[in-house]
Design a protein around this motif. Structure first.
Motif, PDB file in Angstrom:
ATOM      1  N   UNK A  45      52.844  62.202  27.366  1.00  0.00           N
ATOM      2  CA  UNK A  45      52.701  63.620  27.094  1.00  0.00           C
ATOM      3  C   UNK A  45      53.979  64.376  27.428  1.00  0.00           C
ATOM      4  N   UNK A  46      53.836  65.539  28.055  1.00  0.00           N
ATOM      5  CA  UNK A  46      54.993  66.403  28.318  1.00  0.00           C
ATOM      6  C   UNK A  46      54.905  67.035  29.698  1.00  0.00           C
ATOM      7  N   UNK A  47      56.041  67.593  30.108  1.00  0.00           N
ATOM      8  CA  UNK A  47      56.096  68.371  31.343  1.00  0.00           C
ATOM      9  C   UNK A  47      55.588  69.787  31.040  1.00  0.00           C
ATOM     10  N   UNK A  48      55.448  70.595  32.056  1.00  0.00           N
ATOM     11  CA  UNK A  48      55.021  71.969  31.849  1.00  0.00           C
ATOM     12  C   UNK A  48      56.095  72.757  31.097  1.00  0.00           C
ATOM     13  N   UNK A  49      55.654  73.602  30.187  1.00  0.00           N
ATOM     14  CA  UNK A  49      56.533  74.498  29.444  1.00  0.00           C
ATOM     15  C   UNK A  49      56.452  75.892  30.055  1.00  0.00           C
ATOM     16  N   UNK A  50      57.449  76.768  29.812  1.00  0.00           N
ATOM     17  CA  UNK A  50      57.416  78.114  30.407  1.00  0.00           C
ATOM     18  C   UNK A  50      56.120  78.866  30.141  1.00  0.00           C
ATOM     19  N   UNK A  51      55.553  78.746  28.937  1.00  0.00           N
ATOM     20  CA  UNK A  51      54.328  79.474  28.611  1.00  0.00           C
ATOM     21  C   UNK A  51      53.148  79.007  29.457  1.00  0.00           C
ATOM     22  N   UNK A  52      53.174  77.748  29.896  1.00  0.00           N
ATOM     23  CA  UNK A  52      52.073  77.223  30.712  1.00  0.00           C
ATOM     24  C   UNK A  52      51.898  78.014  31.999  1.00  0.00           C
ATOM     25  N   UNK A  53      52.987  78.568  32.536  1.00  0.00           N
ATOM     26  CA  UNK A  53      52.907  79.309  33.787  1.00  0.00           C
ATOM     27  C   UNK A  53      52.315  80.701  33.578  1.00  0.00           C
ATOM     28  N   UNK A  54      52.201  81.118  32.318  1.00  0.00           N
ATOM     29  CA  UNK A  54      51.556  82.384  32.004  1.00  0.00           C
ATOM     30  C   UNK A  54      50.070  82.188  31.753  1.00  0.00           C
ATOM     31  N   UNK A  55      49.698  81.129  31.040  1.00  0.00           N
ATOM     32  CA  UNK A  55      48.294  80.900  30.696  1.00  0.00           C
ATOM     33  C   UNK A  55      47.561  80.114  31.769  1.00  0.00           C
ATOM     34  N   UNK A  56      48.214  79.080  32.306  1.00  0.00           N
ATOM     35  CA  UNK A  56      47.628  78.306  33.390  1.00  0.00           C
ATOM     36  C   UNK A  56      46.456  77.417  33.015  1.00  0.00           C
ATOM     37  N   UNK A  57      46.207  77.204  31.729  1.00  0.00           N
ATOM     38  CA  UNK A  57      45.028  76.441  31.313  1.00  0.00           C
ATOM     39  C   UNK A  57      45.361  75.017  30.884  1.00  0.00           C
ATOM     40  N   UNK A  58      46.380  74.447  31.501  1.00  0.00           N
ATOM     41  CA  UNK A  58      46.720  73.051  31.256  1.00  0.00           C
ATOM     42  C   UNK A  58      46.887  72.346  32.599  1.00  0.00           C
ATOM     43  N   UNK A  59      46.819  71.030  32.559  1.00  0.00           N
ATOM     44  CA  UNK A  59      47.010  70.218  33.753  1.00  0.00           C
ATOM     45  C   UNK A  59      47.899  69.027  33.419  1.00  0.00           C
ATOM     46  N   UNK A  60      48.585  68.537  34.420  1.00  0.00           N
ATOM     47  CA  UNK A  60      49.217  67.224  34.366  1.00  0.00           C
ATOM     48  C   UNK A  60      48.533  66.380  35.436  1.00  0.00           C
ATOM     49  N   UNK A  61      48.250  65.137  35.124  1.00  0.00           N
ATOM     50  CA  UNK A  61      47.564  64.258  36.083  1.00  0.00           C
ATOM     51  C   UNK A  61      48.457  63.061  36.383  1.00  0.00           C
ATOM     52  N   UNK A  62      48.104  62.315  37.429  1.00  0.00           N
ATOM     53  CA  UNK A  62      48.883  61.120  37.734  1.00  0.00           C
ATOM     54  C   UNK A  62      48.186  59.867  37.194  1.00  0.00           C
ATOM     55  N   UNK A  63      48.840  58.738  37.360  1.00  0.00           N
ATOM     56  CA  UNK A  63      48.317  57.492  36.809  1.00  0.00           C
ATOM     57  C   UNK A  63      46.996  57.095  37.461  1.00  0.00           C
ATOM     58  N   UNK A  64      46.839  57.381  38.746  1.00  0.00           N
ATOM     59  CA  UNK A  64      45.575  57.065  39.410  1.00  0.00           C
ATOM     60  C   UNK A  64      44.426  57.885  38.838  1.00  0.00           C
ATOM     61  N   UNK A  65      44.692  59.113  38.436  1.00  0.00           N
ATOM     62  CA  UNK A  65      43.666  59.938  37.799  1.00  0.00           C
ATOM     63  C   UNK A  65      43.199  59.276  36.508  1.00  0.00           C
ATOM     64  N   UNK A  66      44.155  58.866  35.683  1.00  0.00           N
ATOM     65  CA  UNK A  66      43.791  58.206  34.422  1.00  0.00           C
ATOM     66  C   UNK A  66      43.009  56.929  34.684  1.00  0.00           C
TER      67      UNK A  66
END
Length: 201
Positions: A79-100
């Motif tokens: 996938x991708x890292x956080x983009x600038x817009x993500x810090x405005x909306x806040x409705x996305x997550x990044x997870x680690x390999x253990x989460x998956x």
């Protein structure tokens, strides 16, 4: 470093000054750092995307600023890292390999949706769904139970008015501690820095 600032401008200026300082490689803010005890949250996975119903799961949640992953020397592996817009909306997550591995049964997390339904800080729970946009390698916590290393990361601007954590990747951390306090005092004398210590991965 535990820090507290009362004004957004002070936090932004501190970040700018540190990033421009010789010897500083990375600067990031978070509500918790990978060496600290973590708050666990109960999450629900959206099964409409094809993930089998497995009941509720628990995972660490960390609110992080831009540059958090590179500061700790980890990388986005899907996938991708956080983009600038993500810090405005806040409705996305990044997870680690253990989460998956432990929450999604080894499935590709990108595009899956999760919702926080409870946890040690109940105010975080709500009805909102978060889309997983990236996955990073596991880093930081070394816990006896592998599934306990499951982690979610939510984009967040540095905290104002409440205690937060500041991580600085620097070539000579011992020598920089005094300089850090000088910079902070020059930016805003009301900024409080405590618990300045070297982090080991």
């Amino acid at each position: 470093v535990t820090f507290r600032a009362r004004e957004r401008q002070s936090v932004d200026e501190l970040e700018r000054r540190l990033a421009a300082e010789p010897g500083i490689e990375r600067v990031a803010f978070a509500d918790r750092l990978p060496v600290e005890d973590q708050f666990k949250y109960t999450i629900e996975v959206d099964t409409t995307t094809g993930v089998p119903a497995t009941g509720l799961r628990r995972s660490t949640l960390v609110h992080v600023s831009r540059g958090f992953f590179s500061t700790f020397g980890t990388s986005v592996v899907a996938g991708r890292d956080f983009a600038p817009l993500d810090f405005e909306t806040g409705h996305v997550m990044i997870v680690n390999e253990s989460f998956a591995r432990y929450v999604l049964g080894g499935r590709n997390p990108i595009g899956q949706r999760i919702r926080i339904v409870g946890g040690e800080v109940e105010s975080v729970a709500g009805k909102d769904w978060y889309e997983i946009v990236g996955m990073v390698r596991d880093f930081g916590w070394q816990l006896p139970e592998p599934q306990e290393q499951s982690a979610m990361y939510r984009p967040s601007l540095p905290l104002v008015g409440r205690a937060g954590q500041l991580a600085v990747r620097v070539r000579d951390p011992d020598a920089f501690a005094t300089r850090l306090r000088t910079i902070a005092a020059d930016v805003d004398p009301t900024i409080q820095l405590t618990n300045v210590q070297r982090l080991t991965k």
